[in-house]
Design a protein around this motif. Structure first.
Motif, mmCIF file in Angstrom:
data_model
loop_
_atom_site.group_PDB
_atom_site.id
_atom_site.type_symbol
_atom_site.label_atom_id
_atom_site.label_comp_id
_atom_site.label_asym_id
_atom_site.label_seq_id
_atom_site.Cartn_x
_atom_site.Cartn_y
_atom_site.Cartn_z
ATOM 1 N N THR A 1 0.828 -1.205 0.000
ATOM 2 C CA THR A 1 0.000 0.000 0.000
ATOM 3 C C THR A 1 0.859 1.250 0.000
ATOM 4 O O THR A 1 0.529 2.247 -0.646
ATOM 5 C CB THR A 1 -0.937 -0.002 1.226
ATOM 6 O OG1 THR A 1 -1.687 -1.214 1.220
ATOM 7 C CG2 THR A 1 -1.866 1.177 1.205
ATOM 8 N N MET A 2 1.975 1.196 0.712
ATOM 9 C CA MET A 2 2.878 2.343 0.798
ATOM 10 C C MET A 2 3.392 2.741 -0.584
ATOM 11 O O MET A 2 3.616 3.928 -0.850
ATOM 12 C CB MET A 2 4.050 1.995 1.711
ATOM 13 C CG MET A 2 5.046 3.110 1.889
ATOM 14 S SD MET A 2 6.363 2.677 3.009
ATOM 15 C CE MET A 2 7.415 1.713 1.962
ATOM 16 N N TYR A 3 3.568 1.779 -1.475
ATOM 17 C CA TYR A 3 4.051 2.089 -2.820
ATOM 18 C C TYR A 3 2.929 2.222 -3.834
ATOM 19 O O TYR A 3 3.043 2.974 -4.809
ATOM 20 C CB TYR A 3 5.043 1.017 -3.290
ATOM 21 C CG TYR A 3 6.323 1.034 -2.503
ATOM 22 C CD1 TYR A 3 7.193 2.104 -2.598
ATOM 23 C CD2 TYR A 3 6.644 -0.004 -1.639
ATOM 24 C CE1 TYR A 3 8.369 2.135 -1.871
ATOM 25 C CE2 TYR A 3 7.816 0.015 -0.909
ATOM 26 C CZ TYR A 3 8.667 1.086 -1.025
ATOM 27 O OH TYR A 3 9.835 1.127 -0.299
ATOM 28 N N ALA A 4 1.820 1.513 -3.639
ATOM 29 C CA ALA A 4 0.750 1.490 -4.639
ATOM 30 C C ALA A 4 -0.002 2.818 -4.705
ATOM 31 O O ALA A 4 -0.269 3.330 -5.800
ATOM 32 C CB ALA A 4 -0.214 0.352 -4.340
ATOM 33 N N ILE A 5 -0.371 3.372 -3.563
ATOM 34 C CA ILE A 5 -1.188 4.587 -3.572
ATOM 35 C C ILE A 5 -0.439 5.772 -4.193
ATOM 36 O O ILE A 5 -0.972 6.426 -5.100
ATOM 37 C CB ILE A 5 -1.724 4.889 -2.159
ATOM 38 C CG1 ILE A 5 -2.733 3.821 -1.771
ATOM 39 C CG2 ILE A 5 -2.351 6.268 -2.094
ATOM 40 C CD1 ILE A 5 -3.253 3.928 -0.367
ATOM 41 N N PRO A 6 0.777 6.081 -3.767
ATOM 42 C CA PRO A 6 1.472 7.199 -4.437
ATOM 43 C C PRO A 6 1.727 6.938 -5.921
ATOM 44 O O PRO A 6 1.645 7.865 -6.739
ATOM 45 C CB PRO A 6 2.796 7.316 -3.678
ATOM 46 C CG PRO A 6 2.553 6.692 -2.363
ATOM 47 C CD PRO A 6 1.547 5.612 -2.614
#
Length: 134
Positions: free
Chosen positions: A88-93
């Motif tokens: 999630t830390m990489y997917a959203i941005p």
């Protein structure tokens, strides 16, 4: 009336008269105005998405660093959630950045369509001597 006064009078009146052979640029067509407005709006959205991507990346990185420090022993529940949080830390941005790149492309295309279309209309008007409104 002397020759000098007559030439001055003609000079002033000729300033305000429109030349008959002057070229008049074509008025903007509604489709081209829409393309220009779409282009600028999409560029504003792209800027907003880029800012959102940066803010999201900063937030998730700080959250991940705070939750999962390197010298901390993790429970089984925390071990199970760590990969999901990492994704999630990489997917959203990344999604914000991808949307920003797409909106930037739409904005540039809209402005390019407007500029090229207006250039073509002006070129046609210059060739015909009339504004092109078709």
């Amino acid at each position: 009336m002397s020759h000098n006064e007559n030439s001055v009078g003609k000079g002033v009146s000729s300033i305000f008269k429109r030349q008959t052979d002057a070229w008049v640029p074509a008025p903007p067509r509604p489709g081209l105005v829409f393309a220009q407005r779409l282009g600028w709006s999409a560029l504003a959205v792209a800027l907003g998405l880029a800012i959102a991507g940066y803010a999201s990346q900063t937030f998730w990185s700080a959250l991940f660093a705070g939750l999962y420090s390197h010298n901390q022993a993790l429970s089984a529940d925390a071990q199970a959630l760590k990969p999901l949080t990492n994704i999630t830390m990489y997917a959203i941005p990344t999604l914000f950045y991808a949307g920003g790149v797409g909106a930037f492309g739409v904005g540039v295309a809209g402005l390019l369509v407007h500029d090229v279309g207006q250039w073509v209309d002006n070129w046609r008007a210059q060739r015909r001597g009339l504004p092109s409104c078709d």
